[in-house]
Design a protein around this motif. Structure first.
Motif, PDB file in Angstrom:
ATOM      1  N   MET A 118       0.843  -1.179   0.000  1.00 18.08           N
ATOM      2  CA  MET A 118       0.000   0.000   0.000  1.00 18.08           C
ATOM      3  C   MET A 118       0.888   1.241   0.000  1.00 18.08           C
ATOM      4  N   ALA A 119       0.412   2.279  -0.640  1.00 17.13           N
ATOM      5  CA  ALA A 119       1.255   3.466  -0.755  1.00 17.13           C
ATOM      6  C   ALA A 119       0.418   4.732  -0.868  1.00 17.13           C
ATOM      7  N   TRP A 120       1.056   5.835  -0.560  1.00 20.54           N
ATOM      8  CA  TRP A 120       0.497   7.159  -0.799  1.00 20.54           C
ATOM      9  C   TRP A 120       1.381   7.869  -1.817  1.00 20.54           C
ATOM     10  N   PHE A 121       0.721   8.480  -2.783  1.00 24.17           N
ATOM     11  CA  PHE A 121       1.372   9.320  -3.775  1.00 24.17           C
ATOM     12  C   PHE A 121       0.721  10.693  -3.731  1.00 24.17           C
ATOM     13  N   ARG A 122       1.384  11.646  -4.323  1.00 24.99           N
ATOM     14  CA  ARG A 122       0.783  12.969  -4.449  1.00 24.99           C
ATOM     15  C   ARG A 122       1.218  13.591  -5.760  1.00 24.99           C
ATOM     16  N   GLN A 123       0.387  14.509  -6.229  1.00 23.90           N
ATOM     17  CA  GLN A 123       0.714  15.231  -7.447  1.00 23.90           C
ATOM     18  C   GLN A 123       0.227  16.661  -7.325  1.00 23.90           C
ATOM     19  N   ALA A 124       1.168  17.579  -7.425  1.00 25.05           N
ATOM     20  CA  ALA A 124       0.853  18.997  -7.395  1.00 25.05           C
ATOM     21  C   ALA A 124       0.663  19.489  -8.825  1.00 25.05           C
ATOM     22  N   PRO A 125      -0.088  20.577  -9.017  1.00 25.36           N
ATOM     23  CA  PRO A 125      -0.305  21.099 -10.367  1.00 25.36           C
ATOM     24  C   PRO A 125       1.014  21.395 -11.072  1.00 25.36           C
ATOM     25  N   GLY A 126       1.140  20.894 -12.288  1.00 28.54           N
ATOM     26  CA  GLY A 126       2.335  21.146 -13.069  1.00 28.54           C
ATOM     27  C   GLY A 126       3.536  20.313 -12.690  1.00 28.54           C
ATOM     28  N   LYS A 127       3.348  19.395 -11.747  1.00 31.69           N
ATOM     29  CA  LYS A 127       4.471  18.567 -11.304  1.00 31.69           C
ATOM     30  C   LYS A 127       4.158  17.098 -11.544  1.00 31.69           C
ATOM     31  N   GLU A 128       5.209  16.302 -11.554  1.00 37.65           N
ATOM     32  CA  GLU A 128       5.023  14.865 -11.717  1.00 37.65           C
ATOM     33  C   GLU A 128       4.520  14.242 -10.417  1.00 37.65           C
ATOM     34  N   ARG A 129       3.854  13.115 -10.562  1.00 30.99           N
ATOM     35  CA  ARG A 129       3.433  12.358  -9.401  1.00 30.99           C
ATOM     36  C   ARG A 129       4.665  11.864  -8.623  1.00 30.99           C
ATOM     37  N   GLU A 130       4.581  11.910  -7.311  1.00 32.78           N
ATOM     38  CA  GLU A 130       5.692  11.419  -6.496  1.00 32.78           C
ATOM     39  C   GLU A 130       5.171  10.487  -5.411  1.00 32.78           C
ATOM     40  N   GLY A 131       5.930   9.428  -5.192  1.00 33.98           N
ATOM     41  CA  GLY A 131       5.616   8.516  -4.114  1.00 33.98           C
ATOM     42  C   GLY A 131       6.140   9.074  -2.808  1.00 33.98           C
ATOM     43  N   ILE A 132       5.338   9.044  -1.746  1.00 33.79           N
ATOM     44  CA  ILE A 132       5.788   9.626  -0.492  1.00 33.79           C
ATOM     45  C   ILE A 132       5.893   8.619   0.639  1.00 33.79           C
ATOM     46  N   ALA A 133       5.153   7.514   0.573  1.00 28.89           N
ATOM     47  CA  ALA A 133       5.249   6.523   1.643  1.00 28.89           C
ATOM     48  C   ALA A 133       4.671   5.195   1.179  1.00 28.89           C
ATOM     49  N   THR A 134       5.280   4.120   1.654  1.00 27.04           N
ATOM     50  CA  THR A 134       4.752   2.781   1.396  1.00 27.04           C
ATOM     51  C   THR A 134       4.709   1.987   2.691  1.00 27.04           C
ATOM     52  N   ILE A 135       3.844   0.971   2.702  1.00 27.62           N
ATOM     53  CA  ILE A 135       3.770   0.059   3.838  1.00 27.62           C
ATOM     54  C   ILE A 135       3.430  -1.322   3.298  1.00 27.62           C
ATOM     55  N   ASP A 136       4.147  -2.332   3.778  1.00 30.23           N
ATOM     56  CA  ASP A 136       3.904  -3.665   3.245  1.00 30.23           C
ATOM     57  C   ASP A 136       3.054  -4.493   4.210  1.00 30.23           C
ATOM     58  N   PHE A 137       2.878  -5.760   3.862  1.00 24.81           N
ATOM     59  CA  PHE A 137       2.016  -6.652   4.638  1.00 24.81           C
ATOM     60  C   PHE A 137       2.471  -6.765   6.092  1.00 24.81           C
ATOM     61  N   ASP A 138       3.784  -6.676   6.288  1.00 23.48           N
ATOM     62  CA  ASP A 138       4.335  -6.761   7.647  1.00 23.48           C
ATOM     63  C   ASP A 138       4.509  -5.390   8.296  1.00 23.48           C
ATOM     64  N   SER A 139       3.909  -4.373   7.683  1.00 24.71           N
ATOM     65  CA  SER A 139       3.945  -3.003   8.206  1.00 24.71           C
ATOM     66  C   SER A 139       5.327  -2.374   8.193  1.00 24.71           C
ATOM     67  N   ARG A 140       6.181  -2.861   7.331  1.00 19.84           N
ATOM     68  CA  ARG A 140       7.459  -2.166   7.122  1.00 19.84           C
ATOM     69  C   ARG A 140       7.183  -0.951   6.239  1.00 19.84           C
ATOM     70  N   THR A 141       7.797   0.149   6.580  1.00 19.36           N
ATOM     71  CA  THR A 141       7.490   1.415   5.906  1.00 19.36           C
ATOM     72  C   THR A 141       8.715   2.038   5.251  1.00 19.36           C
ATOM     73  N   THR A 142       8.448   2.824   4.228  1.00 17.12           N
ATOM     74  CA  THR A 142       9.471   3.667   3.629  1.00 17.12           C
ATOM     75  C   THR A 142       8.874   5.047   3.409  1.00 17.12           C
ATOM     76  N   TYR A 143       9.709   6.049   3.428  1.00 16.85           N
ATOM     77  CA  TYR A 143       9.261   7.427   3.255  1.00 16.85           C
ATOM     78  C   TYR A 143      10.195   8.172   2.314  1.00 16.85           C
ATOM     79  N   ASP A 144       9.607   9.083   1.563  1.00 11.87           N
ATOM     80  CA  ASP A 144      10.417  10.014   0.814  1.00 11.87           C
ATOM     81  C   ASP A 144      11.048  11.003   1.792  1.00 11.87           C
ATOM     82  N   ASP A 145      12.232  11.473   1.441  1.00  6.71           N
ATOM     83  CA  ASP A 145      12.920  12.396   2.338  1.00  6.71           C
ATOM     84  C   ASP A 145      12.110  13.664   2.604  1.00  6.71           C
ATOM     85  N   SER A 146      11.284  14.056   1.655  1.00  6.32           N
ATOM     86  CA  SER A 146      10.525  15.304   1.802  1.00  6.32           C
ATOM     87  C   SER A 146       9.478  15.233   2.914  1.00  6.32           C
ATOM     88  N   VAL A 147       9.099  14.026   3.324  1.00  3.71           N
ATOM     89  CA  VAL A 147       8.067  13.892   4.356  1.00  3.71           C
ATOM     90  C   VAL A 147       8.554  13.135   5.584  1.00  3.71           C
TER      91      VAL A 147
END
Length: 127
Positions: A34-63
């Motif tokens: 599962m993941a969260w992405f975001r897209q601002a006007p005029g910008k490319e979509r960026e991935g900001i966080a993911t979480i897997d079945f075992d609840s291991r997470t990753t984050y973009d440095d911006s958040v």
């Protein structure tokens, strides 16, 4: 098939907080990335966080240190707690999912690997 519905977006002043939710329905198998992405006007979509079945997470440095991704498997809901919001966090936020059979999530840059997407919820942060 999985259906995803986001909620919780809105307008907030800089420094404030919001919690986004993403309700999943359809496939009862929970072994998804599962993941969260975001897209601002005029910008490319960026991935900001993911979480897997075992609840291991990753984050973009911006958040990192400000946002927290979590999931409630019983409620089949994904969350994104967003604290210390900044104007540059203004974007449409999307949740995404893809079945991995319990394996690790894809990298944040691999948005094209996700098969299921919500319709998005708008977050606006004013200065």
């Amino acid at each position: 098939q999985v259906q995803l519905v986001e909620s919780g977006g809105g307008s907030v002043q800089a420094g404030g907080s919001l919690r986004l939710s993403c309700a999943a329905s359809g496939d009862t198998d929970s072994r998804y990335c599962m993941a969260w992405f975001r897209q601002a006007p005029g910008k490319e979509r960026e991935g900001i966080a993911t979480i897997d079945f075992d609840s291991r997470t990753t984050y973009d440095d911006s958040v990192k240190g400000r946002f927290t991704i979590s999931q409630d498997s019983a409620k089949r809901t994904l969350y994104l707690q967003m604290d210390s919001l900044k104007p540059e966090d203004t974007a449409m936020y999307y949740c995404a999912a893809d079945w991995t059979g319990g394996g690790t999530c894809y990298p944040l840059s691999a948005g094209d690997f996700f098969h299921y997407w919500g319709q998005g919820t708008q977050v606006t942060v004013s200065s």
